[in-house]
Design an enzyme around this catalytic site. Structure first.
Site, PDB file in Angstrom:
ATOM      1  N   GLY A 183      -9.766   5.059   4.259  1.00  0.00           N
ATOM      2  CA  GLY A 183      -9.461   6.264   4.295  1.00  0.00           C
ATOM      3  C   GLY A 183      -7.938   6.464   5.056  1.00  0.00           C
ATOM      4  CG  PHE A 184      -7.481   7.467   7.953  1.00  0.00           C
ATOM      5  CD1 PHE A 184      -8.682   7.801   7.899  1.00  0.00           C
ATOM      6  CD2 PHE A 184      -6.227   8.689   7.944  1.00  0.00           C
ATOM      7  CE1 PHE A 184      -9.232   9.047   7.726  1.00  0.00           C
ATOM      8  CE2 PHE A 184      -6.943   9.832   7.845  1.00  0.00           C
ATOM      9  CZ  PHE A 184      -8.494  10.180   8.001  1.00  0.00           C
TER      10      PHE A 184
ATOM     11  CB  SER B 156      -1.015   0.109   1.163  1.00  0.00           C
ATOM     12  OG  SER B 156      -1.537   1.286   1.199  1.00  0.00           O
TER      13      SER B 156
ATOM     14  CB  SER C 150      -1.236  -4.945   9.361  1.00  0.00           C
ATOM     15  OG  SER C 150      -2.171  -3.834   9.664  1.00  0.00           O
TER      16      SER C 150
ATOM     17  CG  HIS D 239      -3.236  -0.919  -3.097  1.00  0.00           C
ATOM     18  ND1 HIS D 239      -4.423  -1.529  -3.895  1.00  0.00           N
ATOM     19  CD2 HIS D 239      -3.934  -0.210  -1.937  1.00  0.00           C
ATOM     20  CE1 HIS D 239      -5.526  -1.055  -3.155  1.00  0.00           C
ATOM     21  NE2 HIS D 239      -4.948  -0.278  -2.108  1.00  0.00           N
TER      22      HIS D 239
ATOM     23  N   GLY E  18       0.056  -2.792   4.301  1.00  0.00           N
ATOM     24  CA  GLY E  18       0.389  -1.702   4.879  1.00  0.00           C
ATOM     25  C   GLY E  18       1.222  -1.700   6.144  1.00  0.00           C
TER      26      GLY E  18
ATOM     27  CG  ASP F 280      -4.961   3.192  -0.632  1.00  0.00           C
ATOM     28  OD1 ASP F 280      -4.315   2.703   0.229  1.00  0.00           O
ATOM     29  OD2 ASP F 280      -5.663   2.438  -1.128  1.00  0.00           O
TER      30      ASP F 280
ATOM     31  CG  ASP G 140      -6.989  -1.880   0.949  1.00  0.00           C
ATOM     32  OD1 ASP G 140      -7.355  -1.136   0.011  1.00  0.00           O
ATOM     33  OD2 ASP G 140      -6.391  -1.816   1.792  1.00  0.00           O
ATOM     34  N   GLY G 141      -6.769  -3.809   4.182  1.00  0.00           N
ATOM     35  CA  GLY G 141      -7.150  -3.050   5.469  1.00  0.00           C
ATOM     36  C   GLY G 141      -6.575  -4.361   6.402  1.00  0.00           C
TER      37      GLY G 141
ATOM     38  N   GLY H  31      -3.361   1.849   9.375  1.00  0.00           N
ATOM     39  CA  GLY H  31      -3.282   1.473  11.128  1.00  0.00           C
ATOM     40  C   GLY H  31      -4.444   1.350  11.807  1.00  0.00           C
TER      41      GLY H  31
HETATM   42  C1  DX5 Z   1      -6.996   1.850   3.959  1.00  0.00           C
HETATM   43  C2  DX5 Z   1      -5.794   1.682   2.865  1.00  0.00           C
HETATM   44  C3  DX5 Z   1      -4.919   0.642   3.121  1.00  0.00           C
HETATM   45  C4  DX5 Z   1      -4.607  -0.387   4.152  1.00  0.00           C
HETATM   46  C5  DX5 Z   1      -3.225   0.132   4.776  1.00  0.00           C
HETATM   47  O1  DX5 Z   1      -7.946   2.806   3.303  1.00  0.00           O
HETATM   48  O2  DX5 Z   1      -6.578   1.256   1.775  1.00  0.00           O
HETATM   49  O3  DX5 Z   1      -3.642   0.899   2.488  1.00  0.00           O
HETATM   50  O4  DX5 Z   1      -5.604  -0.063   5.463  1.00  0.00           O
HETATM   51  O5  DX5 Z   1      -2.778  -1.013   5.630  1.00  0.00           O
HETATM   52  P1  DX5 Z   1      -2.732  -1.289   7.021  1.00  0.00           P
HETATM   53  O6  DX5 Z   1      -4.363  -0.983   7.333  1.00  0.00           O
HETATM   54  O7  DX5 Z   1      -2.113  -2.724   7.318  1.00  0.00           O
HETATM   55  O8  DX5 Z   1      -1.942  -0.008   7.894  1.00  0.00           O
HETATM   56 ZN    ZN Z   2      -6.712   0.578  -0.880  1.00  0.00          ZN
END
Ligand code: DX5
Ligand code: ZN
Length: 218
Positions: free
Chosen positions: A140-141, A6, A195, A31, A193, A33, A171-172, A143
């Site tokens: 949107g975010f 991400s 995680s 990816h 991301g 966003d 995704d997430g 973490g």
């Molecule tokens: C959420 C994002 C992702 C993702 C990021 O809008 O699309 O990029 O949540 O990864 P994490 O959740 O592991 O930080």
């Molecule tokens: Zn995404």
């Protein structure tokens, strides 16, 4: 198992080097966003970022459009070179038209489904979809915490995948443990991301560990 970093979590002061390192570490695609601050309460990446990432790798680069009325903005992301373009059915009234336009432009059509959106709301669109992405956090975010209520929906999309042939993407909040659990459930690909990848040390080691887990579990 496909793994997509991400890029909103990457170091933007060092973007090309980040792409090179992730590419060498063995990611399958990148990816991106894209957020308009209206459909989701954040603004992150844009078309210049997609162009910069495209210029630094031969691997596919996607655009996850978390924007209102994506149909009206598609050309921007097609011109920027996005290989896979995800739209949200919740973001406008022309999801079918947008998916068909993405394919007509020779790109892969992605449908990203918010945590609250039921399978029934998008089942008729599945013949138009190459990638089906389930949001397991409110978009949107980075973490955030994984939303467990999405698990039955993931299992259902995994069943439907047999009929429609799309790639099932999550995704997430995809942690190593979650990735093992969701692979079992039938997910094919994961957006990585904070995680499981960024801020977790060496990219190649993190990816190798994820793939080893997958091999052991298989
Ligand atoms: C959420 C994002 C992702 C993702 C990021 O809008 O699309 O990029 O949540 O990864 P994490 O959740 O592991 O930080
Ligand atoms: Zn995404």
């Amino acid at each position: 198992m496909e793994l997509y970093p991400s890029m909103m979590c990457a170091d933007f002061g060092n973007l090309a080097n980040e792409v090179h390192a992730l590419d060498a570490a063995g990611v399958d695609a990148f990816h991106c966003d894209i957020m308009d601050g209206v459909f989701v309460p954040n603004v992150t990446m844009g078309t210049n970022d997609i162009r910069a990432i495209k210029a630094a790798t031969e691997k596919p680069v996607d655009a996850h459009l978390m924007i209102i009325d994506p149909l009206s903005k598609l050309d921007l992301f097609i011109d920027a070179g996005a290989d896979i373009i995800y739209i949200h059915p919740e973001a406008g009234n022309f999801a079918a038209k947008a998916l068909l336009a993405i394919r007509a432009a020779g790109r892969k059509a992605g449908l990203a489904v918010n945590p609250e959106t039921p399978v029934s709301a998008v089942e008729d669109l599945l013949p138009l979809v190459d990638y089906l992405m389930v949001m397991t956090v409110s978009p949107g975010f980075a973490g955030q915490a994984f939303l467990d209520f999405t698990l039955p929906k993931i299992a259902r999309f995994a069943e439907l995948k047999q009929r429609f042939g799309y790639t099932l993407v999550i995704d997430g909040a995809c942690s190593p443990e979650r990735i093992s659990q969701l692979t079992e459930l039938g997910a094919d690909a994961f957006v990585l991301g904070t995680s499981a990848l960024f801020g977790k040390g060496d990219y190649a080691q993190s990816l190798a560990r994820l793939r080893e887990r997958q091999l052991i579990a298989a």
